[in-house]
Design a protein around this motif. Structure first.
Motif, short mmCIF file in Angstrom:
data_model
loop_
_atom_site.label_atom_id
_atom_site.label_comp_id
_atom_site.label_asym_id
_atom_site.label_seq_id
_atom_site.Cartn_x
_atom_site.Cartn_y
_atom_site.Cartn_z
N UNK A 122 0.79 -1.45 0.03
CA UNK A 122 0.13 0.14 0.00
C UNK A 122 0.88 1.18 0.01
N UNK A 123 1.68 1.39 0.98
CA UNK A 123 2.68 2.52 1.05
C UNK A 123 3.52 2.47 -0.21
N UNK A 124 4.09 1.46 -0.79
CA UNK A 124 4.82 1.61 -2.02
C UNK A 124 4.03 1.98 -3.37
N UNK A 127 4.70 5.50 -5.07
CA UNK A 127 5.03 5.51 -6.49
C UNK A 127 4.15 6.35 -7.08
N UNK A 128 2.76 6.45 -6.67
CA UNK A 128 1.82 7.36 -7.46
C UNK A 128 2.22 8.81 -6.94
N UNK A 129 2.38 8.94 -5.83
CA UNK A 129 2.76 10.41 -5.31
C UNK A 129 3.98 10.91 -6.10
N UNK A 130 4.99 10.09 -6.27
CA UNK A 130 6.28 10.78 -6.96
C UNK A 130 5.80 10.92 -8.50
N UNK A 131 4.84 10.14 -9.15
CA UNK A 131 4.78 10.21 -10.42
C UNK A 131 3.85 11.44 -10.50
N UNK A 132 3.05 11.47 -9.72
CA UNK A 132 1.90 12.77 -9.76
C UNK A 132 2.80 14.20 -9.51
N UNK A 133 3.82 13.97 -8.46
CA UNK A 133 4.47 15.13 -8.17
C UNK A 133 5.33 15.44 -9.48
N UNK A 134 5.86 14.57 -10.06
CA UNK A 134 6.88 14.94 -11.21
C UNK A 134 5.89 15.46 -12.43
N UNK A 176 10.49 3.24 -0.51
CA UNK A 176 10.80 4.24 -1.59
C UNK A 176 11.72 3.57 -2.79
N UNK A 177 12.50 2.54 -2.51
CA UNK A 177 13.27 2.07 -3.58
C UNK A 177 12.62 1.28 -4.50
N UNK A 229 18.75 6.93 0.31
CA UNK A 229 17.85 6.70 1.25
C UNK A 229 16.66 7.67 1.09
N UNK A 230 15.85 7.32 2.03
CA UNK A 230 14.45 8.21 2.10
C UNK A 230 14.92 9.55 2.16
#
Length: 176
Positions: free
Chosen positions: A4-6, A10-17, A132-133, A148-149
């Motif tokens: 769930x967190x991963x 991933x979605x958060x990072x893609x949306x932010x990008x 995160x990885x 790292x985070x």
């Protein structure tokens, strides 16, 4: 929780990008709800967490992505928080961003005894590194097995992360 967190990360990072490519209208700045804090003092002490009982500085080799700004950091934290809220079980901490630039991440333990030592806090940070990885964004922007985070937070423009048990213990990391 890892999946769930991963997925949320991933979605958060893609949306932010992807949000960095969009132009956003200037938002009106809300009036300050609290009086000005003297320079050098942490205005969140006593409200979100007790005075830090330990601190450290993490010097990242990463460069903050030039297009990262407050709305993207808030969006990232919102998506991560949404993932913890929607988990099939109760996640023992809350994550949010504060500061005029949204560059202060705060993690508050929601259960007594969960994050009551710096070692447990560092274990949570190690788990966040592991999760995160798994994200494509992290793998694309870093050498995932070395980063790292904290490096992820540096990429996103966070200046600090503060972790507290919500009662007595607070660990604060400044990210440079």
């Amino acid at each position: 929780m890892m999946k769930t967190f991963a997925a949320s990360l991933a979605v958060g990072l893609l949306l932010a990008a992807s949000a960095s490519a969009q132009t956003k209208p200037a938002a009106a700045k809300p009036a300050a709800a609290t009086p000005a804090t003297p320079p050098g003092e942490d205005r969140y002490v006593g409200y979100y967490y007790p005075k830090p009982t330990s601190t450290e500085v993490f010097e990242s080799q990463m460069q903050t992505i030039a297009t990262m700004d407050r709305p993207q950091r808030i969006q990232f934290v919102t998506i991560v928080s949404q993932g913890t809220i929607q988990a099939a079980y109760r996640v023992p901490y809350a994550v949010f961003a504060k500061g005029d630039k949204g560059d202060k991440m705060i993690i508050v333990g929601m259960q007594a005894g969960e994050l009551n030592t710096v070692y447990r806090m560092r274990a949570l940070l190690a788990n966040l590194t592991t999760m995160s990885r798994l994200s494509p964004f992290f793998q694309e922007k870093t050498v995932a097995e070395d980063a790292t985070f904290f490096d992820l937070l540096k990429l996103l423009g966070f200046q600090s992360v503060t972790i507290t048990d919500g009662e007595k213990t607070t660990h604060q990391v400044t990210i440079k």
